[in-house]
Design a protein around this motif. Sequence first.
Motif, PDB file in Angstrom:
ATOM      1  N   UNK A 376     -73.037 -43.634 -17.009  1.00  0.00           N
ATOM      2  CA  UNK A 376     -73.162 -43.842 -15.564  1.00  0.00           C
ATOM      3  C   UNK A 376     -72.003 -43.138 -14.872  1.00  0.00           C
ATOM      4  N   UNK A 377     -72.144 -42.988 -13.561  1.00  0.00           N
ATOM      5  CA  UNK A 377     -71.086 -42.330 -12.783  1.00  0.00           C
ATOM      6  C   UNK A 377     -69.737 -43.030 -13.009  1.00  0.00           C
ATOM      7  N   UNK A 378     -69.799 -44.372 -13.085  1.00  0.00           N
ATOM      8  CA  UNK A 378     -68.571 -45.153 -13.240  1.00  0.00           C
ATOM      9  C   UNK A 378     -67.865 -44.905 -14.565  1.00  0.00           C
ATOM     10  N   UNK A 379     -68.632 -44.524 -15.607  1.00  0.00           N
ATOM     11  CA  UNK A 379     -68.033 -44.308 -16.945  1.00  0.00           C
ATOM     12  C   UNK A 379     -67.266 -42.997 -17.046  1.00  0.00           C
ATOM     13  N   UNK A 380     -67.555 -42.086 -16.119  1.00  0.00           N
ATOM     14  CA  UNK A 380     -67.153 -40.693 -16.354  1.00  0.00           C
ATOM     15  C   UNK A 380     -65.656 -40.482 -16.510  1.00  0.00           C
ATOM     16  N   UNK A 381     -64.872 -41.221 -15.741  1.00  0.00           N
ATOM     17  CA  UNK A 381     -63.421 -41.003 -15.792  1.00  0.00           C
ATOM     18  C   UNK A 381     -62.859 -41.301 -17.175  1.00  0.00           C
ATOM     19  N   UNK A 382     -63.479 -42.246 -17.872  1.00  0.00           N
ATOM     20  CA  UNK A 382     -62.912 -42.690 -19.141  1.00  0.00           C
ATOM     21  C   UNK A 382     -63.630 -42.145 -20.359  1.00  0.00           C
ATOM     22  N   UNK A 383     -64.651 -41.332 -20.159  1.00  0.00           N
ATOM     23  CA  UNK A 383     -65.466 -40.919 -21.304  1.00  0.00           C
ATOM     24  C   UNK A 383     -65.055 -39.551 -21.827  1.00  0.00           C
ATOM     25  N   UNK A 384     -65.100 -39.438 -23.147  1.00  0.00           N
ATOM     26  CA  UNK A 384     -64.908 -38.113 -23.733  1.00  0.00           C
ATOM     27  C   UNK A 384     -66.239 -37.372 -23.715  1.00  0.00           C
ATOM     28  N   UNK A 385     -66.224 -36.132 -24.170  1.00  0.00           N
ATOM     29  CA  UNK A 385     -67.452 -35.348 -24.031  1.00  0.00           C
ATOM     30  C   UNK A 385     -68.024 -34.998 -25.400  1.00  0.00           C
ATOM     31  N   UNK A 386     -69.358 -34.814 -25.412  1.00  0.00           N
ATOM     32  CA  UNK A 386     -70.054 -34.543 -26.669  1.00  0.00           C
ATOM     33  C   UNK A 386     -70.041 -33.053 -26.984  1.00  0.00           C
ATOM     34  N   UNK A 387     -69.958 -32.222 -25.959  1.00  0.00           N
ATOM     35  CA  UNK A 387     -69.984 -30.778 -26.181  1.00  0.00           C
ATOM     36  C   UNK A 387     -70.164 -30.057 -24.850  1.00  0.00           C
TER      37      UNK A 387
END
Length: 428
Positions: A376-387
């Motif tokens: 979700x938009x809210x998760x983005x700041x704390x999420x790493x990326x898959x590729x």
Amino acid sequence: MDATGVDGRDDVVSHALAREEELRVETLRSEGCAIALVSGHAEIFGSELARGQSVKIGGGKKVAVFTFHGATIEITGKVEIAYVAGETPMVSYANAHAVLNAKRERAGAAGSSEEGPRVMCVGPTDVGKSTVCSILCNYAARSGQAPLYVDLDLGQGALTVPGTICAAPVDAQIDLEEGIPLEMPLVYFYGDLTVNNPEYYKHIVTRLGALLDERSKANDDARAAGCVVNTMGWIDGMGLELLLHAREALKIDHVLVIGQERLYGQLQQKLAGTDCQVFRMQKSGGVVERTQEFRRATRDRMFKEYFYGPTGELAPASQTAYFSQISLYRIGGGPRAPASALPIGQTASTDPMRIAPVVPSTSLLHSVLAVSHGKTQGDLLNSNVAGFIYITEVDMIQKKFTYLSPCPGELPSNVLLVGNLKWLGLDN
Ligand SMILES: Nc1ncnc2c1ncn2[C@@H]1O[C@H](COP(=O)(O)OP(=O)(O)OP(=O)(O)O)[C@@H](O)[C@H]1O
């Protein structure tokens, strides 16, 4: 001396190295060369060469073949320059490894809850920071440890595409042709090559630090092996602040300062009273200064290697997605409030942590976007990326993108992060 080399070719030059000497090789921009160990023992940035096997060094690369006890090396193919140097700091790098490994062994002893060394290499640009990190990781891997290589350098990082910070364990010496194995990299997307949003950069470094702690709690071998951190060459003002922040966030206990006495002095003062030790390391005379043009070419090569593999062995999939199927976001740089809307005396500022939806447009052409693990938009700041994906076409009429992805099939998530990373692709 010219001869026929291990590959049976005749454009071979042989070099005899005495103990503690190194052969510095700069390949041509247009073509690489092959390096082979004929006798003795030798290593390239801590990666041992196998006798009789040749290693391909790509075009535009600069390496040093070092020997502790003497070796004969053959170079096959034309090179920009190859020369033997007697003065190298390799013995001091090996001594630094011995100190760090002693700490790893203490931390790994039965019943110990001690942390292994967390090392950070700092210094101006072009002093050999990434090289020292590789050497230390290789020596650690050769002694049976698997430290985490952490790269905080957005512009010339060694692990994945530029514009990211990332970490990957090094459990075997780094392959000289393929680089650090990236089976399970942990990657955070910053989205630019320089830090113009320090708050967000610090945020993702802090996240990385928290994951390092979790990893070390969950796995005793990982705790004992510690980490080796490469940093940016920005060491003044905000650059120094970012280094000190990273030092704290990643709980670094050994800082190796390469090539600048002033920074060494500054860090000694700033870190006095902490449990962090600051060491001065000599810069190798072999480190080559790279021009802006060379750095740009290196970044392009990293994008290419991400999609096509280090030796062009991968075939990325060209796919399409309708605008309606994906959500695009940009972090930071929220719009400024107009001065007329602010109370007198206050200045407008952007919100560095703002997550703004991005409307698809042709400006995304040639962009490299990150596929976020955030749902979700809210998760983005704390999420790493898959590729990452690379936009090769934007069709505003049919409202769809064409993009390259390293593998075929659906993307792991339809939430994509947009930054300022552009690559002109293979035609560049
Ligand atoms: N002893 C050596 N002999 C020959 N080339 C070397 C040697 N040590 C390092 N190099 C080369 O010098 C270049 C710069 O080194 P490196 O990338 O380690 O510097 P850096 O300080 O990390 O740079 P930056 O801050 O720009 O990331 C690289 O191409 C590297 O392969």
